[in-house]
Design a protein around this motif. Structure first.
Motif, short mmCIF file in Angstrom:
data_model
loop_
_atom_site.label_atom_id
_atom_site.label_comp_id
_atom_site.label_asym_id
_atom_site.label_seq_id
_atom_site.Cartn_x
_atom_site.Cartn_y
_atom_site.Cartn_z
N TYR A 1 1.08 -1.25 0.08
CA TYR A 1 0.11 -0.09 0.06
C TYR A 1 0.80 1.31 0.12
CZ TYR A 1 -3.15 3.31 1.99
OH TYR A 1 -3.78 4.61 2.12
N LYS A 2 0.42 2.33 -0.92
CA LYS A 2 1.20 3.66 -1.02
C LYS A 2 0.18 4.48 -0.75
CE LYS A 2 4.45 4.23 -4.04
NZ LYS A 2 5.29 4.72 -5.27
N SER A 3 0.21 5.52 0.21
CA SER A 3 -0.70 6.34 0.63
C SER A 3 -0.97 7.53 -0.48
CB SER A 3 -0.53 7.07 1.80
OG SER A 3 0.71 7.83 1.84
N GLY A 4 -1.97 7.96 -0.60
CA GLY A 4 -2.17 9.33 -1.71
C GLY A 4 -1.62 10.46 -1.14
N GLY A 5 -1.79 11.64 -1.79
CA GLY A 5 -1.51 12.74 -1.40
C GLY A 5 -1.75 14.12 -2.02
N TYR A 6 -0.86 15.03 -2.10
CA TYR A 6 -1.29 16.21 -2.97
C TYR A 6 -0.16 16.64 -3.91
CZ TYR A 6 -5.25 16.70 0.37
OH TYR A 6 -6.30 16.32 1.14
N THR A 7 -0.45 17.29 -5.07
CA THR A 7 0.53 17.77 -6.03
C THR A 7 0.94 19.02 -5.62
OG1 THR A 7 -0.27 16.27 -7.76
CG2 THR A 7 1.24 18.11 -8.18
N GLY A 8 2.26 19.51 -5.66
CA GLY A 8 2.65 20.76 -5.14
C GLY A 8 2.35 21.76 -6.39
N GLN A 9 2.50 21.49 -7.52
CA GLN A 9 2.28 22.34 -8.66
C GLN A 9 1.00 21.80 -9.63
OE1 GLN A 9 6.33 22.37 -9.96
NE2 GLN A 9 6.49 24.58 -9.19
N PRO A 10 -0.01 21.83 -9.30
CA PRO A 10 -1.22 21.33 -10.33
C PRO A 10 -1.54 22.44 -11.15
CG PRO A 10 -2.28 21.98 -7.92
CD PRO A 10 -0.70 21.98 -7.87
N ASN B 1 -4.57 22.24 -12.72
CA ASN B 1 -5.94 22.31 -12.73
C ASN B 1 -6.38 21.30 -11.42
OD1 ASN B 1 -6.61 19.68 -13.49
ND2 ASN B 1 -5.65 20.01 -15.34
N PRO B 2 -7.79 21.69 -11.00
CA PRO B 2 -8.25 21.22 -9.74
C PRO B 2 -8.16 19.66 -9.83
CG PRO B 2 -9.81 22.83 -10.28
CD PRO B 2 -8.81 22.79 -11.65
N ASP B 3 -8.29 19.10 -11.06
CA ASP B 3 -8.11 17.41 -11.02
C ASP B 3 -6.82 16.94 -10.74
OD1 ASP B 3 -10.74 17.67 -12.08
OD2 ASP B 3 -10.36 17.74 -14.08
N ASN B 4 -5.84 17.76 -11.01
CA ASN B 4 -4.30 17.45 -10.70
C ASN B 4 -3.95 17.60 -9.27
OD1 ASN B 4 -3.38 18.42 -13.85
ND2 ASN B 4 -3.86 16.22 -13.40
N LEU B 5 -4.84 18.19 -8.39
CA LEU B 5 -4.37 18.42 -6.91
C LEU B 5 -4.12 17.29 -6.16
CD1 LEU B 5 -3.94 20.51 -4.74
CD2 LEU B 5 -6.44 20.45 -4.48
N GLU B 6 -4.87 16.32 -6.22
CA GLU B 6 -5.01 15.15 -5.31
C GLU B 6 -4.86 13.77 -6.01
OE1 GLU B 6 -7.46 13.37 -1.45
OE2 GLU B 6 -8.50 15.22 -2.72
N PHE B 7 -4.16 12.86 -5.29
CA PHE B 7 -4.08 11.61 -6.01
C PHE B 7 -4.47 10.49 -5.11
CE2 PHE B 7 0.26 13.10 -4.94
CZ PHE B 7 0.68 12.00 -4.25
N ASP B 8 -4.82 9.44 -5.43
CA ASP B 8 -5.16 8.23 -4.52
C ASP B 8 -4.37 7.35 -4.18
OD1 ASP B 8 -7.90 9.53 -4.56
OD2 ASP B 8 -8.48 8.31 -6.50
N ALA B 9 -4.51 6.72 -2.91
CA ALA B 9 -3.68 5.57 -2.78
C ALA B 9 -3.39 4.33 -3.84
CB ALA B 9 -4.07 4.96 -1.60
N GLU B 10 -2.22 4.08 -3.76
CA GLU B 10 -1.76 2.75 -4.68
C GLU B 10 -1.82 1.62 -3.85
OE1 GLU B 10 1.71 3.38 -7.04
OE2 GLU B 10 2.41 1.56 -6.25
N THR B 11 -2.48 0.39 -4.62
CA THR B 11 -2.36 -0.89 -3.91
C THR B 11 -1.68 -2.05 -4.87
OG1 THR B 11 -4.70 -1.41 -4.51
CG2 THR B 11 -4.24 -0.48 -2.26
N ALA B 12 -0.88 -2.68 -4.28
CA ALA B 12 -0.33 -3.78 -4.93
C ALA B 12 -0.69 -5.25 -4.31
CB ALA B 12 1.28 -3.55 -5.30
N LEU B 13 -0.90 -6.11 -5.11
CA LEU B 13 -0.94 -7.77 -4.59
C LEU B 13 0.06 -8.43 -5.52
CD1 LEU B 13 -2.50 -9.72 -2.82
CD2 LEU B 13 -4.12 -10.07 -4.75
N THR B 14 1.05 -8.89 -4.70
CA THR B 14 2.08 -9.85 -5.14
C THR B 14 2.07 -11.27 -4.83
OG1 THR B 14 3.39 -7.82 -5.35
CG2 THR B 14 4.61 -10.04 -5.38
N TYR B 15 2.44 -12.24 -5.97
CA TYR B 15 2.53 -13.34 -5.63
C TYR B 15 3.96 -13.72 -6.27
CZ TYR B 15 -2.57 -13.37 -6.01
OH TYR B 15 -3.92 -12.93 -5.66
#
Length: 261
Positions: free
Chosen positions: A22-31, A33-47
């Motif tokens: 799991y990698k947490s989401g966050g905020y972009t320092g230089q967006p 437009n409003p769509d680029n301001l925030e990004f979601d968490a990332e998840t990975a499932l590994t076998y």
């Protein structure tokens, strides 16, 4: 005969692992437009399925593993002409084979080989940035394309030797590495201009040291053939046809002196 074979080869360990990251989401320092301001968490499932083995009474070793990773909301960084903006690619899949082999020869020469064969692609990424030369309206669809910074093959051959000659009061050692990598996309938009070409980089080292390791002198050489390759590259959305980046240094050498008191 069966006992002899058992001595010649020994599977030290075999394993199957399943892990979720799991990698947490966050905020972009230089967006831009409003769509680029925030990004979601990332998840990975590994076998991962692997085995570690020894051969020739321990003089040889072979480790190998198969892996498969499924990413959801993969975080990617894209240059927007002002700065790098983090956003989420819908999904991505990475799978392949990792290997490590070693052989100690009767001539005190150690041979090593390690690397990975990797397939990595965006399972879904229809909100990707477009290349600066693309005249179509954004976004662009990179679904099914290979991920940036992930070569299909990366492998390193290592040779090493250590020994003494005559009655000299020190031990000599020498080594060489040869690292080969297939082509690598450097830009998130996968612009074909911003690609590191396949090639091999060589490194060398040689030196002497005391039998009791109280002192040593070693010379290191990096990229001794002065291979030219891109370290990073990116197109500039603000000026079509313009690209920028940097290259790896040419041949360099250094000397290391060590003493232990």
């Amino acid at each position: 005969l069966s006992i002899r074979r058992q001595r010649q080869m020994c599977i030290r360990d075999s394993y199957l692992t399943v892990a979720k990251g799991y990698k947490s989401g966050g905020y972009t320092g230089q967006p831009v437009n409003p769509d680029n301001l925030e990004f979601d968490a990332e998840t990975a499932l590994t076998y991962e399925l692997g085995a570690k083995s020894e051969w020739l009474g321990g003089a040889a070793r072979l480790n190998a593993s198969l892996f498969y990773t499924d990413f959801e909301d993969l975080q990617v960084s894209t240059f927007n002409g002002v700065g790098y903006v983090v956003e989420n690619a819908a999904s991505a899949t990475i799978y392949g084979l990792e290997y490590e082999a070693m052989l100690m020869t009767p001539y005190a020469i150690l041979i090593g080989l390690n690397g990975a064969l990797t397939e990595a692609e965006y399972s879904s990424f229809d909100r990707a940035a477009c290349t600066a030369e693309n005249t179509s309206p954004p976004p662009c669809d990179l679904t099914g394309r290979r991920l940036r910074l992930v070569p299909e093959l990366k492998t390193t051959l290592t040779l090493g030797w250590q020994g003494g000659m005559f009655d000299w009061p020190f031990v000599m050692h020498a080594g060489m590495t040869a690292s080969y990598t297939t082509d690598v996309a450097l830009a998130t938009d996968l612009d074909p201009i911003d690609v590191r070409k396949p090639g091999t980089t060589f490194g060398l080292q040689a030196g002497i040291k005391a039998h009791d390791d109280l002192w040593h002198i070693t010379v290191f050489g990096d990229n001794v053939t002065s291979r030219e390759s891109l370290a990073a590259a990116q197109d500039s959305p603000g000026l079509r046809g313009t690209h920028f980046g940097g290259v790896y240094p040419s041949a360099s050498y250094e000397v290391e002196l060590g003493f232990r008191f």
